[in-house]
Design an enzyme around this catalytic site. Structure first.
Site, PDB file in Angstrom:
ATOM      1  N   HIS A 156     -35.600 -10.600  22.786  1.00  0.00           N
ATOM      2  CA  HIS A 156     -36.277 -10.271  21.529  1.00  0.00           C
ATOM      3  C   HIS A 156     -37.281 -11.359  21.211  1.00  0.00           C
ATOM      4  O   HIS A 156     -37.023 -12.533  21.465  1.00  0.00           O
ATOM      5  CB  HIS A 156     -35.254 -10.154  20.376  1.00  0.00           C
ATOM      6  CG  HIS A 156     -35.802  -9.421  19.205  1.00  0.00           C
ATOM      7  ND1 HIS A 156     -36.564 -10.042  18.251  1.00  0.00           N
ATOM      8  CD2 HIS A 156     -35.728  -8.117  18.881  1.00  0.00           C
ATOM      9  CE1 HIS A 156     -36.928  -9.138  17.361  1.00  0.00           C
ATOM     10  NE2 HIS A 156     -36.441  -7.964  17.726  1.00  0.00           N
ATOM     11  N   ASP A 214     -31.226  -2.186  20.658  1.00  0.00           N
ATOM     12  CA  ASP A 214     -31.272  -0.992  21.501  1.00  0.00           C
ATOM     13  C   ASP A 214     -30.184  -0.959  22.563  1.00  0.00           C
ATOM     14  O   ASP A 214     -29.994   0.060  23.228  1.00  0.00           O
ATOM     15  CB  ASP A 214     -32.648  -0.887  22.177  1.00  0.00           C
ATOM     16  CG  ASP A 214     -33.744  -0.670  21.160  1.00  0.00           C
ATOM     17  OD1 ASP A 214     -33.545   0.165  20.275  1.00  0.00           O
ATOM     18  OD2 ASP A 214     -34.782  -1.348  21.230  1.00  0.00           O
TER      19      ASP A 214
END
Ligand code: CMC
Length: 427
Positions: free
Chosen positions: A306, A363
């Site tokens: 991320h 996700d």
């Protein structure tokens, strides 16, 4: 926001002082607005990893500590106690709503949940293999064509109505896209159902078979939507704000957000994760072999890494725990959940991932939950978009209310210097 000191910058023989801006959580930024006019220089920050594009009071993230708060409230508390509609109001209006405010907002959602009959007809004109994200973005603009009044957005009342329309109708469109892709008749919304149940009804009821979801299914989708509701200046939200900065209306700006979300480095990663886990399962690929290929940079481990979270993504933590609880309750034993946990275990011990601060993101586990409640893979990113809509609306409003300048980054040109046009016969 306070401005209590300055940064000094030396460029050749020039020295300038630039204001330092401090946020409410003590984040610091050097305000370079005057840099070019005073020095001729611009800053270069590919991917904007170091660039603050706005000041915002909506969502706070501390990527090092794994903190995510909407309007100051920790995501863990909202995930446990709030509803999606209440969280949407919190994001858009800045405060937790009173019971009366929620009732009024819910009434607006019910009032606006149906699409214009002509809009329903558009679904039939998309080929059945259309990607539901393409259908979603087109249909958001199509809906706006039927409400020219809300495009002007001249007062708060019109904004409330436009926001409610979008939050309500995006779910109707998402369900319509799903039904069309599966060759099933469109199911109309019901006024007696709350937001999440109504969404599930439009997705899974048939004219001859009403779908009455288990509370655990409703709760899983509620959780998914709340966790996706905002995430400050990510790719799609920045797109919404950029489009808004040109003066474009709420619907056009959010349709652009849908397109930005579609990509596999962003919202499309939830589909990519499930494809990856399925491939590993079907081809019986040992985790170690798969990870070796990731480390050789043949492909990325989807659902990992991320830009902001460099420790852990709090949303992934909540979703992993939820998957552990929800799947057994639904009587599902999904081998893909075991594969995901196996990959995570290998990654968290591997220096490649540790040294690059790569952890599971939102996700990684969300697709397993969506799959458990019966959502097919090509709808995953659409579900993300439905969840993200309140965040986009809040960010659009903040951008418009700031009366800020149009977003217009600069560049460093690296192309050919001036040269003459050559007629085709002489090339
Ligand atoms: N698998 C393997 N290596 C990775 C991964 C990954 N998933 N992510 C980053 N790296 C490596 C990358 O190769 C680079 O290595 P090196 O320093 O040797 O060149 C290093 O880590 C830094 O990567 P980056 O591309 O500079 O990182 P970024 O901040 O630009 O990208 C990201 C962030 C999320 C796009 C990226 O981690 C990624 O592609 N992840 C997989 C896709 C994904 O799961 N996306 C969902 C993001 S969260 C939800 C959302 O935004 O919608």
């Amino acid at each position: 926001m306070t401005q209590n000191n300055t940064a000094k910058l030396e460029l050749g023989d020039k020295q300038i002082e630039l204001p330092v801006v401090v946020g409410s959580e003590n984040e610091h930024a050097v305000d370079i607005t005057r840099l070019r006019s005073e020095t001729g220089y611009i800053t270069l920050d590919s991917g904007f990893g170091n660039t603050g594009s706005c000041q915002s009071a909506i969502t706070y993230i501390d990527g090092e500590k794994g903190i995510l708060r909407y309007r100051g409230i920790p995501i863990e508390q909202l995930a446990q106690q709030s509803t999606f509609v209440e969280t949407a109001q919190l994001l858009i209006y800045g405060e937790l709503p009173t019971a009366d405010q929620t009732r009024r907002f819910s009434d607006l959602l019910s009032q606006h949940q149906r699409l214009h009959e002509r809009v329903y007809k558009h679904f039939a004109n998309f080929p059945s293999e259309s990607h539901p994200m393409a259908v979603l973005s087109s249909m958001i603009n199509a809906v706006s064509c039927h409400h020219p009044d809300i495009l002007e957005m001249e007062d708060e009342h019109t904004f409330d109505s436009a926001a409610a329309r979008l939050i309500s109708k995006v779910r109707t469109i998402a369900a319509g896209a799903f039904k069309t892709a599966h060759g099933e008749p469109i199911t109309y919304p019901r006024t007696d159902l709350p937001y999440v149940r109504n969404f599930l009804h439009m997705m899974f009821s048939l004219p001859y078979d009403d779908y009455d979801p288990d509370d655990d299914v409703v709760n899983a989708l509620r959780l998914f939507l709340i966790l996706h509701a905002d995430h400050e200046q990510n790719c799609s939200t920045s797109t919404v704000r950029m489009v808004a900065s040109s003066g474009a209306n709420l619907f056009a700006s959010c349709a652009a957000g849908v397109c930005a979300l579609w990509g596999p480095a962003h919202g499309g990663a939830n589909m990519a994760v499930l494809k990856m886990l399925t491939e590993i399962h079907d081809q019986q690929i040992p985790y170690k072999d798969y990870m070796e290929r990731v480390k050789q940079k043949e492909f990325r481990l989807m659902g990992f890494g991320h830009r902001v979270y460099k420790n852990f993504d709090p949303r992934a933590k909540i979703l992993k725990q939820a998957a552990d609880k929800i799947l057994p309750k639904l009587g599902i034993n999904d081998p893909l959940l075991d594969i995901a946990k196996g990959l995570e275990e290998v990654a968290l011990k591997d220096d490649y991932f540790i040294s690059r601060n790569l952890y599971p993101n939102v996700d990684f586990y969300s697709g397993i939950i969506l799959r458990a409640i019966g959502v097919p893979i090509n709808m995953f990113t659409v579900m993300f978009a439905v969840g993200r809509m309140p965040g986009w609306i809040a960010q659009w409003k903040e951008q418009v209310d700031s009366k800020g300048r149009i977003f217009r980054p600069r560049q460093i040109y690296t192309g050919a210097n001036e040269r003459d046009y050559v007629p085709v016969a002489q090339r």
